[in-house]
Design an enzyme around this catalytic site. Structure first.
Site, PDB file in Angstrom:
ATOM      1  CG  ASP A   1       5.660 -47.376  88.692  1.00 49.15           C
ATOM      2  OD1 ASP A   1       6.693 -46.327  88.441  1.00 49.15           O
ATOM      3  OD2 ASP A   1       6.537 -46.416  90.183  1.00 49.15           O
TER       4      ASP A   1
ATOM      5  NE  ARG B   1       5.815 -50.181  91.620  1.00 55.14           N
ATOM      6  CZ  ARG B   1       7.364 -50.973  91.740  1.00 55.14           C
ATOM      7  NH1 ARG B   1       7.713 -52.460  91.472  1.00 55.14           N
ATOM      8  NH2 ARG B   1       8.134 -49.833  90.684  1.00 55.14           N
TER       9      ARG B   1
ATOM     10  NE  ARG C   1       9.301 -50.980  83.108  1.00 54.84           N
ATOM     11  CZ  ARG C   1       9.732 -50.404  83.782  1.00 54.84           C
ATOM     12  NH1 ARG C   1      11.373 -50.444  83.449  1.00 54.84           N
ATOM     13  NH2 ARG C   1       9.416 -49.363  84.372  1.00 54.84           N
TER      14      ARG C   1
ATOM     15  CE  LYS D   1       6.415 -46.206  84.231  1.00 53.69           C
ATOM     16  NZ  LYS D   1       6.779 -46.343  85.433  1.00 53.69           N
ATOM     17  CG  HIS D   2      12.034 -43.744  82.148  1.00 52.01           C
ATOM     18  ND1 HIS D   2      11.550 -44.903  81.085  1.00 52.01           N
ATOM     19  CD2 HIS D   2      11.802 -44.251  83.446  1.00 52.01           C
ATOM     20  CE1 HIS D   2      10.919 -45.788  82.596  1.00 52.01           C
ATOM     21  NE2 HIS D   2      11.295 -45.002  83.218  1.00 52.01           N
TER      22      HIS D   2
ATOM     23  CG  HIS E   1      16.154 -49.335  89.438  1.00 50.67           C
ATOM     24  ND1 HIS E   1      15.511 -49.131  87.604  1.00 50.67           N
ATOM     25  CD2 HIS E   1      15.046 -49.303  89.488  1.00 50.67           C
ATOM     26  CE1 HIS E   1      14.655 -49.478  87.676  1.00 50.67           C
ATOM     27  NE2 HIS E   1      13.764 -48.797  89.206  1.00 50.67           N
TER      28      HIS E   1
ATOM     29  CG  ASP F   1      12.767 -43.042  87.384  1.00 51.07           C
ATOM     30  OD1 ASP F   1      12.320 -43.470  88.463  1.00 51.07           O
ATOM     31  OD2 ASP F   1      13.157 -43.339  86.227  1.00 51.07           O
TER      32      ASP F   1
END
Length: 338
Positions: free
Chosen positions: A62, A70, A138, A168-169, A181, A251
């Protein structure tokens, strides 16, 4: 190949991880910040992962920009969040598309240097006022047509650099009132509004090779099950109404939105119509549970996986080298951001 994409615990494989991946043979792998120290180290890790399965398996990451990347400074560039391009679009649509494409090409150059060949972009969720900021900046914009155009430019920029996109998503996470999450979002929006707004970017980019589900309950279609584990949403919305026929991955199956034990959630996702289960945190006990529910790829899921492998081979072959400094200078000239 098993219907799995798995992570690992650290910057190098343990003996136990290596043997597990050899035995399980997952379709692909995913990296997180815990796995990433330097380009040379990541390249060695990606080579080791592929050596476990004896093929050039997809390695995902990601690397969006903004809050979700990352690969971080000072080793790597701090790419901007998607919302910057939406703001730029309001003034100059062509300039915004050019900037998105160049930004994606810069990201692709960084990823391929490390041996990573799939980025979980474009994020095609349409931003909504009042929603949880798990999506927030985002997202490109509040307007589906803008999300579609910038998402297309982003996917093209990645592919030009030898990196495959994952939209996504699907079918849309932009209205979620909570962070999936940690808990399960529920969306009570009417079906016509979802179809005309949230689904539009996914419909416009349905030709992309891969998509990732959203752990969201869409009450207009299935009042009980999140999209990831809903045969109604996957069959009637993602496959039929949106028309996506590429590889569909979940996901992260370990996210708290799904309350069932991991092996149950994994089995439900595959039974609902997902092709591949994604598990990200590298916990060996959890991976063993998920692997126990994931079969060897076959039928349409295998055909889609082979399509992805062919797509990756083609874009690797066609990718052209870039002069990083020139691209970065063009990006700065377009946006004023480095």
């Amino acid at each position: 190949m098993r219907a799995l994409i798995l992570g690992c615990a650290g910057p190098e494989l343990s003996r136990a991880e290596r043997q597990f991946f050899i035995d399980i043979d997952p379709f692909g792998f995913i990296l997180f910040q815990r796995n990433c120290e330097s380009p040379a180290q990541i390249r060695m890790l990606t080579e080791d992962l592929r050596d476990c399965v004896g093929r050039h398996a997809p390695v995902l990451i990601d690397q969006e920009g903004g809050r979700v990347q990352r690969l971080k400074p000072p080793q790597w560039r701090a790419a901007p969040p998607a919302a910057l391009f939406g703001v730029l679009y309001a003034d100059n649509p062509i300039r915004a598309e050019q900037a998105v494409r160049i930004n994606a090409r810069l990201i692709a150059a960084e990823l391929t240097e490390c041996g990573v060949d799939v980025d979980c972009l474009p994020l095609l969720d349409v931003r909504q006022d009042g929603a949880h900021d798990v999506i927030g900046d985002r997202a490109f914009a509040y307007t589906p047509e803008i999300v579609s155009r910038l998402g297309r430019a982003q996917a093209e920029g990645l592919a030009a650099g030898g990196v495959a996109p994952v939209m996504k998503h699907i079918p849309g996470h932009g209205r979620a009132g909570v962070d999936s999450h940690h808990s399960l979002p529920r969306d009570d929006t009417e079906r016509d509004e979802l179809a005309s707004i949230d689904f539009t970017p996914f419909r416009d980019l349905r030709d992309l090779p891969m998509a990732m589900t959203g752990h969201v309950v869409y009450e207009a279609f299935d009042a009980v099950r999140a999209a990831t584990v809903s045969p109604v949403v996957i069959r009637d919305i993602i496959r039929k109404e949106i028309g996506f026929d590429g590889l569909l991955m979940t996901d992260d199956i370990s996210m708290k939105a799904l309350a069932d034990p991991l092996e149950i959630s994994s089995a439900k996702a595959l039974e609902a119509g997902c092709d591949v289960v994604l598990h990200c945190n590298g916990d060996m006990t959890e991976m063993q549970a998920v692997a126990g529910a994931a079969p060897v790829l076959s039928g349409k899921a295998l055909s889609r996986a082979e399509m992805v492998r062919g797509f990756l081979e083609r874009i690797r072959r066609e990718a052209q080298p870039v002069v990083h400094e020139e691209l970065l200078a063009s990006f700065v000239a377009l946006t004023g951001a480095e």
